[in-house]
Design an enzyme around this catalytic site. Structure first.
Site, PDB file in Angstrom:
ATOM      1  N   HIS A 348      -1.980  -0.660  10.471  1.00 33.74           N
ATOM      2  CA  HIS A 348      -1.728  -1.851  10.962  1.00 33.74           C
ATOM      3  C   HIS A 348      -2.892  -2.785  10.745  1.00 33.74           C
ATOM      4  O   HIS A 348      -4.328  -2.085  10.910  1.00 33.74           O
ATOM      5  CB  HIS A 348      -1.558  -1.997  12.456  1.00 33.74           C
ATOM      6  CG  HIS A 348      -0.769  -3.129  12.998  1.00 33.74           C
ATOM      7  ND1 HIS A 348      -1.453  -4.328  13.119  1.00 33.74           N
ATOM      8  CD2 HIS A 348       0.387  -3.792  13.124  1.00 33.74           C
ATOM      9  CE1 HIS A 348      -0.845  -5.383  13.737  1.00 33.74           C
ATOM     10  NE2 HIS A 348       0.554  -4.993  13.468  1.00 33.74           N
ATOM     11  N   ASP A 405       7.383  -0.500  13.487  1.00 30.34           N
ATOM     12  CA  ASP A 405       8.629  -0.469  12.606  1.00 30.34           C
ATOM     13  C   ASP A 405       8.813   0.852  12.406  1.00 30.34           C
ATOM     14  O   ASP A 405       9.704   1.060  11.901  1.00 30.34           O
ATOM     15  CB  ASP A 405       8.129  -1.244  11.352  1.00 30.34           C
ATOM     16  CG  ASP A 405       8.260  -2.736  11.659  1.00 30.34           C
ATOM     17  OD1 ASP A 405       9.005  -3.352  12.242  1.00 30.34           O
ATOM     18  OD2 ASP A 405       7.377  -3.441  10.947  1.00 30.34           O
TER      19      ASP A 405
HETATM   20  N1  ACO Z   1      -0.045   4.931   3.940  1.00 29.40           N
HETATM   21  C1  ACO Z   1      -1.090   5.379   3.382  1.00 29.40           C
HETATM   22  N2  ACO Z   1      -2.404   4.860   3.345  1.00 29.40           N
HETATM   23  C2  ACO Z   1      -2.563   3.824   4.037  1.00 29.40           C
HETATM   24  C3  ACO Z   1      -1.769   3.148   4.731  1.00 29.40           C
HETATM   25  C4  ACO Z   1      -0.219   3.803   4.652  1.00 29.40           C
HETATM   26  N3  ACO Z   1       0.655   3.337   5.468  1.00 29.40           N
HETATM   27  N4  ACO Z   1      -2.031   2.002   5.317  1.00 29.40           N
HETATM   28  C5  ACO Z   1      -3.299   1.923   4.806  1.00 29.40           C
HETATM   29  N5  ACO Z   1      -3.556   2.747   4.123  1.00 29.40           N
HETATM   30  C6  ACO Z   1      -4.924   3.024   3.663  1.00 29.40           C
HETATM   31  C7  ACO Z   1      -5.198   2.372   2.436  1.00 29.40           C
HETATM   32  O1  ACO Z   1      -4.873   2.771   1.222  1.00 29.40           O
HETATM   33  C8  ACO Z   1      -6.962   2.130   2.578  1.00 29.40           C
HETATM   34  O2  ACO Z   1      -7.384   3.106   2.153  1.00 29.40           O
HETATM   35  P1  ACO Z   1      -8.939   3.266   1.516  1.00 29.40           P
HETATM   36  O3  ACO Z   1      -9.881   2.818   2.387  1.00 29.40           O
HETATM   37  O4  ACO Z   1      -9.210   4.802   0.975  1.00 29.40           O
HETATM   38  O5  ACO Z   1      -8.772   2.080   0.229  1.00 29.40           O
HETATM   39  C9  ACO Z   1      -7.061   2.069   4.111  1.00 29.40           C
HETATM   40  O6  ACO Z   1      -6.054   2.734   4.850  1.00 29.40           O
HETATM   41  C10 ACO Z   1      -6.976   0.490   4.678  1.00 29.40           C
HETATM   42  O7  ACO Z   1      -6.045  -0.028   4.335  1.00 29.40           O
HETATM   43  P2  ACO Z   1      -5.564  -1.616   3.792  1.00 29.40           P
HETATM   44  O8  ACO Z   1      -4.484  -1.894   3.089  1.00 29.40           O
HETATM   45  O9  ACO Z   1      -7.006  -1.922   3.519  1.00 29.40           O
HETATM   46  O10 ACO Z   1      -5.553  -2.060   5.519  1.00 29.40           O
HETATM   47  P3  ACO Z   1      -4.797  -3.558   5.668  1.00 29.40           P
HETATM   48  O11 ACO Z   1      -5.318  -3.898   7.175  1.00 29.40           O
HETATM   49  O12 ACO Z   1      -5.160  -4.513   4.865  1.00 29.40           O
HETATM   50  O13 ACO Z   1      -3.486  -3.253   5.724  1.00 29.40           O
HETATM   51  C11 ACO Z   1      -1.089  -2.872   6.478  1.00 29.40           C
HETATM   52  C12 ACO Z   1      -2.521  -2.917   6.842  1.00 29.40           C
HETATM   53  C13 ACO Z   1      -0.500  -3.756   5.370  1.00 29.40           C
HETATM   54  C14 ACO Z   1      -0.166  -2.868   7.600  1.00 29.40           C
HETATM   55  C15 ACO Z   1      -1.117  -1.098   5.851  1.00 29.40           C
HETATM   56  O14 ACO Z   1      -1.637  -0.428   6.654  1.00 29.40           O
HETATM   57  C16 ACO Z   1       0.347  -0.671   5.292  1.00 29.40           C
HETATM   58  O15 ACO Z   1       0.559  -1.389   3.883  1.00 29.40           O
HETATM   59  N6  ACO Z   1       1.126  -0.167   5.997  1.00 29.40           N
HETATM   60  C17 ACO Z   1       2.352   0.167   5.515  1.00 29.40           C
HETATM   61  C18 ACO Z   1       3.316  -0.953   5.577  1.00 29.40           C
HETATM   62  C19 ACO Z   1       3.905  -1.208   7.088  1.00 29.40           C
HETATM   63  O16 ACO Z   1       4.186  -0.482   7.791  1.00 29.40           O
HETATM   64  N7  ACO Z   1       3.661  -2.595   7.391  1.00 29.40           N
HETATM   65  C20 ACO Z   1       4.163  -3.081   8.912  1.00 29.40           C
HETATM   66  C21 ACO Z   1       2.950  -3.434   9.762  1.00 29.40           C
HETATM   67  S1  ACO Z   1       3.395  -4.015  11.390  1.00 29.40           S
HETATM   68  C22 ACO Z   1       4.143  -5.367  11.163  1.00 29.40           C
HETATM   69  O17 ACO Z   1       3.643  -5.964  10.184  1.00 29.40           O
HETATM   70  C23 ACO Z   1       5.135  -5.883  12.188  1.00 29.40           C
END
Ligand code: ACO
Length: 469
Positions: A348, A405
């Site tokens: 998140h 979610d």
């Molecule tokens: N699975 C694997 N790796 C992940 C995940 C995941 N679900 N989420 C983040 N990471 C990793 C990224 O690859 C990144 O790794 P790095 O530092 O080695 O490059 C690090 O964790 C940080 O991730 P970011 O994408 O930079 O974090 P951001 O805050 O931009 O994104 C997000 C948050 C979009 C929710 C992300 O965690 C994600 O894509 N999750 C899956 C989708 C999801 O569940 N979305 C619902 C969110 S809740 C809502 O909107 C109601």
């Protein structure tokens, strides 16, 4: 000197967790050799140094001691310097009194009330009133709110012609967004936001019509006749009747399903300045009407990185099941930087701890499945993945926890809601939050949202005629 300043920007990407005691360089690497910019905490103001010149900006502190540097005067004071922060990871877009969220500690409160207490003790309609108007309603206020909503719930019959024109396999989020937009055409007069009465009428109108559109979006994809609920039912019961009633059967409300749905809608009702809410506020800031702003918010919510994740989670869990239930294989894929696969429902932008909503939903999923006597292998896969992720250094180091979610789809499925409808259910829950945020923005007379940029394209060049390119 002036030219230098006009090309400068203040890079706020690394401000997360900033304590103001730390002296921090904030300029992007390409300008580091040219400039030395710094910012430091000085009681109630921050000092920014650019090219030897100091500028002071006030610090703003919220009621929960969150601090922001007020950079409203930055550009004018510095002759063109702006801040840049892709994804707004460190940028506040507004002051808001609606929802408090502390992602480090896993706290979520609406108007000061904890999400745990609201999910346990309040109804969705009470929470909607609380979010929109700022206080929990008295019994009388709640009754009036509900009566007014019911009186505005009829949708123009011509809307059915629009639904007819959609293909049967249309995604219900597309249908919902279009129909919400269409409401603008059927209700063209714009709301005078300075009139309490007009504002109230617009609110009860959308609170009344939106559940009808939600139900009709589902009935369209299921090939069911478009119907209405009943005036004698509560808000959530009515949604259920409209969604699930079959033309040849009396519909009986299952209290377990009703209670779980109430809870799910409450948990989704607001989440401060997320992607869809920011969209609603920014669209509304151009003085576009409430319905048009909401329609834009629905489109933003649809994306799989936001509300669309609930559908993506269930599809992922199904795929893992079909593939033999090997959670370790999918954990490895999620960690592999060459594989685009992400563990949906994990991570998140704001929570770097357990999403408090996920805890409540996990418990509710257990209860609903138990009470309904459903043994869903998907729930076991979800629990297995959660355990592995919580103990895996990749997820631990990045503070990736289950989000709202991760478990919601399992409950929706147990309720008999098709997977394409999951994000629509999220939108139904988020409606009062969007309304509250739009109302706050308009009553606060916020200026039109219009970010700046740092241009990185070509400098001025002469036009080449087509034969010379
Ligand atoms: N699975 C694997 N790796 C992940 C995940 C995941 N679900 N989420 C983040 N990471 C990793 C990224 O690859 C990144 O790794 P790095 O530092 O080695 O490059 C690090 O964790 C940080 O991730 P970011 O994408 O930079 O974090 P951001 O805050 O931009 O994104 C997000 C948050 C979009 C929710 C992300 O965690 C994600 O894509 N999750 C899956 C989708 C999801 O569940 N979305 C619902 C969110 S809740 C809502 O909107 C109601």
């Amino acid at each position: 000197m002036l030219k230098n300043k006009l090309n400068l920007y203040f890079d706020a990407k690394n401000l997360s967790g900033f304590t103001f005691k730390i002296f921090q360089k904030l300029v992007s690497s390409q300008f580091t050799s040219l400039l030395k910019n710094k910012i430091e905490r000085m009681s109630d103001k921050a000092t920014l140094k650019i090219d030897g010149q100091e500028y002071e900006f006030p610090l703003i502190t919220g009621t929960e001691n969150e601090t922001a540097i007020d950079v409203k005067a930055l550009r004018a004071a510095t002759g063109g310097v702006i801040t840049i922060d892709p994804g707004y990871k460190n940028t506040g877009s507004c002051k808001s009194a609606i929802t408090f969220l502390n992602g480090e500690e896993g706290i979520l409160r609406y108007r000061g009330y904890s999400i745990e207490e609201l999910a346990d003790k309040a109804s969705f309609l009470e929470v909607a009133y609380l979010l929109i108007f700022g206080e929990l309603p008295t019994a009388e206020q709640l009754e009036k709110f509900h009566t007014d909503i019911k009186s505005k719930s009829i949708v123009d019959e011509d809307v059915k012609k629009i639904i007819d024109a959609f293909p049967k396999n249309a995604h219900p989020m597309g249908i919902l967004s279009s129909l919400t937009s269409a409401l603008v055409a059927f209700n063209p007069s714009s709301v005078n936001v300075d009139s309490d009465e007009e504002m109230y009428n617009a609110i009860v109108k959308i609170m009344g019509k939106f559940p009808v559109l939600v139900a009709w979006a589902m009935r369209k994809i299921e090939g069911m006749p478009l119907n209405y609920g009943s005036k004698s039912l509560g808000y959530v019961e009515n949604v259920m009747k409209m969604m699930f009633e079959k033309p040849n059967e009396d519909y009986e409300i299952n209290p377990i399903v009703k209670s779980a749905l109430d809870k799910l809608l409450i948990l989704h009702a607001d989440h401060e300045q997320n992607c869809s809410t920011s969209t609603v506020r920014i669209v509304g800031s151009s003085h576009a009407g409430l319905f048009a702003s909401l329609s834009a918010g629905i489109s933003a919510l649809w994306g799989p990185l936001h509300g669309g994740a609930n559908q993506a989670v269930l599809e992922m869990l199904e795929a893992i099941k079909e593939d033999g239930g090997d959670t370790k294989k999918y954990m490895a894929k999620a960690k592999d930087k060459n594989d685009p696969f992400r563990l949906m429902g994990f991570g998140h932008r704001v929570y770097k701890n357990f999403d408090p909503r996920a805890r409540i939903i996990k418990k509710a999923a257990d209860e609903v499945l138990n009470d309904l006597g459903i043994d869903d292998p998907i729930l076991d896969i979800a629990k297995g993945l959660e355990q592995e992720a919580l103990n895996d250094p990749y997820f631990v180091e990045r503070k990736l926890y289950p989000n709202v979610d991760f478990y919601s789809g399992i409950i929706y499925r147990a309720m008999g809601i098709p997977v394409e409808m999951f994000t629509v259910m999220f939108a139904l829950g988020r409606l009062p939050g969007w309304i509250a945020q739009w109302r706050e923005m308009r009553l606060g007379k916020e200026p039109i949202g219009r970010p700046r940029q740092i241009y990185t394209g070509e400098n001025l060049r002469a036009f080449k005629t087509i034969n010379n390119r």
